[in-house]
Design an enzyme around this catalytic site. Structure first.
Site, PDB file in Angstrom:
ATOM      1  N   GLU A   1     -11.685  -3.865  -2.429  1.00  0.00           N
ATOM      2  CA  GLU A   1     -10.763  -2.856  -2.936  1.00  0.00           C
ATOM      3  C   GLU A   1     -10.584  -3.033  -4.442  1.00  0.00           C
ATOM      4  OE1 GLU A   1      -7.135  -3.241  -0.338  1.00  0.00           O
ATOM      5  OE2 GLU A   1      -8.486  -4.669   0.626  1.00  0.00           O
TER       6      GLU A   1
ATOM      7  N   HIS B   1       0.802  -1.234   0.000  1.00  0.00           N
ATOM      8  CA  HIS B   1       0.000   0.000   0.000  1.00  0.00           C
ATOM      9  C   HIS B   1       0.832   1.281   0.000  1.00  0.00           C
ATOM     10  CE1 HIS B   1      -3.514  -2.412   0.282  1.00  0.00           C
ATOM     11  NE2 HIS B   1      -3.595  -2.512   1.592  1.00  0.00           N
TER      12      HIS B   1
ATOM     13  N   HIS C   1      -9.592   1.996   0.890  1.00  0.00           N
ATOM     14  CA  HIS C   1      -9.491   0.837   1.771  1.00  0.00           C
ATOM     15  C   HIS C   1     -10.529   0.887   2.903  1.00  0.00           C
ATOM     16  CE1 HIS C   1      -7.747  -2.631   3.622  1.00  0.00           C
ATOM     17  NE2 HIS C   1      -6.608  -2.572   2.945  1.00  0.00           N
TER      18      HIS C   1
END
Length: 344
Positions: free
Chosen positions: A309, A109, A178
């Site tokens: 996601e 991420h 997220h």
């Protein structure tokens, strides 16, 4: 009709530059959503149940401090590259790039300080808010000055999230939000009574560090076949799964398409996910352990939320047969995801 309100939410700690964080409240007849200029974080998302009662269906914190400390990316926009990059390494134009390792042997991420941990510049729109930031060349070891715009708009029951980016050098990019959802209301014990379907004929098997092996596997005859709705708790038991944290491969193309639907029978709430993205990571909050104090002093145990996601496939920068994640100078990255909330 959507109203948009902006208000102060807090200040960043001095060691983080001390900037002011604002909250933007988007409200229609059926949905109310609150979004921060820090990390483009969705802190609150209230929708109606079958009796017309509003509940907040996303996990998060009451104060800015919760979000500036370590947490599992609640509600945030993550990038430059969402999901995992194997060993935090990739090659581009003959040069090797080494990223920060923040997920075992991998980069996750965006690295040590991704897009979820920075202040964005907001611009209020008639029915939403647009955030902008320049990610400088070399930030988190990624190449190129990357201009990024994230736009949230609310119309009726539909929340749209649009991501746009332009770069000065070729760079991998994959952006997603997220948010952790529980249609029973945040703070509810688990999501076992939710019914989920994902319109995907194949998924990506992963190794023990959650990196795709490279195989694109058919869902047919496996626990990953979610093409027809399944009740989550019973399904995990039936296939002896500890939970999901996998990319489902969507039909390719730039058009909007319905890719997932979640239904919570007790409240009647439904959530549809439409997107232009090539993949969707279905995650069932396997790493939540009840240690975080969330909104209203709620604790968030394992499987107390799910994430859907929409994004490019994990580790695609190292797997040439996966859909392309490279953005070149002169091109535009442009993807949209729509969340549609109803009652059945």
């Amino acid at each position: 009709m959507t109203t948009v309100r902006r208000e102060a939410f807090g200040r960043m700690p001095p060691e983080e530059g001390g900037g002011e964080v604002e909250k933007f409240v988007l409200q229609s007849d059926s949905v109310r959503v609150e979004i921060l200029s820090f990390g483009c974080i969705i802190t609150t998302l209230e929708t109606k149940d079958k009796d017309g009662r509003f509940s907040d269906i996303v996990l998060g914190f009451d104060t800015l401090e919760g979000y500036t400390k370590k947490h599992p990316f609640f509600g945030a926009v993550v990038g430059r590259v969402a999901n995992r990059i194997a060993n935090g390494r990739f090659k581009l134009d003959g040069k090797e790039y080494q990223l920060f390792l923040n997920n075992g042997p991998n980069s996750l991420h965006g690295g040590a300080k991704g897009f979820d941990k920075v202040l964005w510049s907001p611009q209020v729109l008639p029915n939403g808010v647009r955030f902008f930031r320049l990610s400088p060349d070399g930030e988190e070891s990624y190449p190129g000055d990357l201009k990024v715009w994230v736009t949230y708009t609310l119309s009726g029951r539909e929340l749209a999230i649009n991501y746009q980016a332009q770069t000065s050098k070729t760079t991998p990019i994959s952006l997603t939000n997220h948010a952790y959802f529980n249609l029973a209301g945040q703070g509810s014990r688990d999501v076992y009574d939710h019914e989920i379907s994902i319109a995907a004929d194949s998924y990506l098997p992963v190794d023990d560090t959650k990196i795709p092996t490279g195989e694109v596997a058919a869902v047919q005859g496996t626990g990953f076949d979610l093409r027809q709705p399944v009740e989550l708790g019973k399904h995990l038991q039936k296939f002896q799964l500890d939970g999901f944290d996998h990319n489902f491969c969507l039909h390719q193309g730039q058009d909007r398409r319905l890719v997932a639907r979640v239904f919570h029978p007790p409240t009647g709430r439904t959530m549809e996910v439409h997107t232009t993205q090539p993949g969707i990571q279905f995650y069932t909050g396997n790493n939540l352990d009840g240690s975080l104090k969330g909104k209203g002093a709620a604790t968030y145990p394992k499987h107390s939320a799910f994430c859907l996601e929409t994004q490019s496939w994990p580790d695609a920068v190292n797997k040439p047969h996966f859909p392309n994640v490279l953005l070149h100078p002169g091109e535009e990255y442009n993807h949209t995801t729509w969340l549609v909330f109803n009652t059945a």
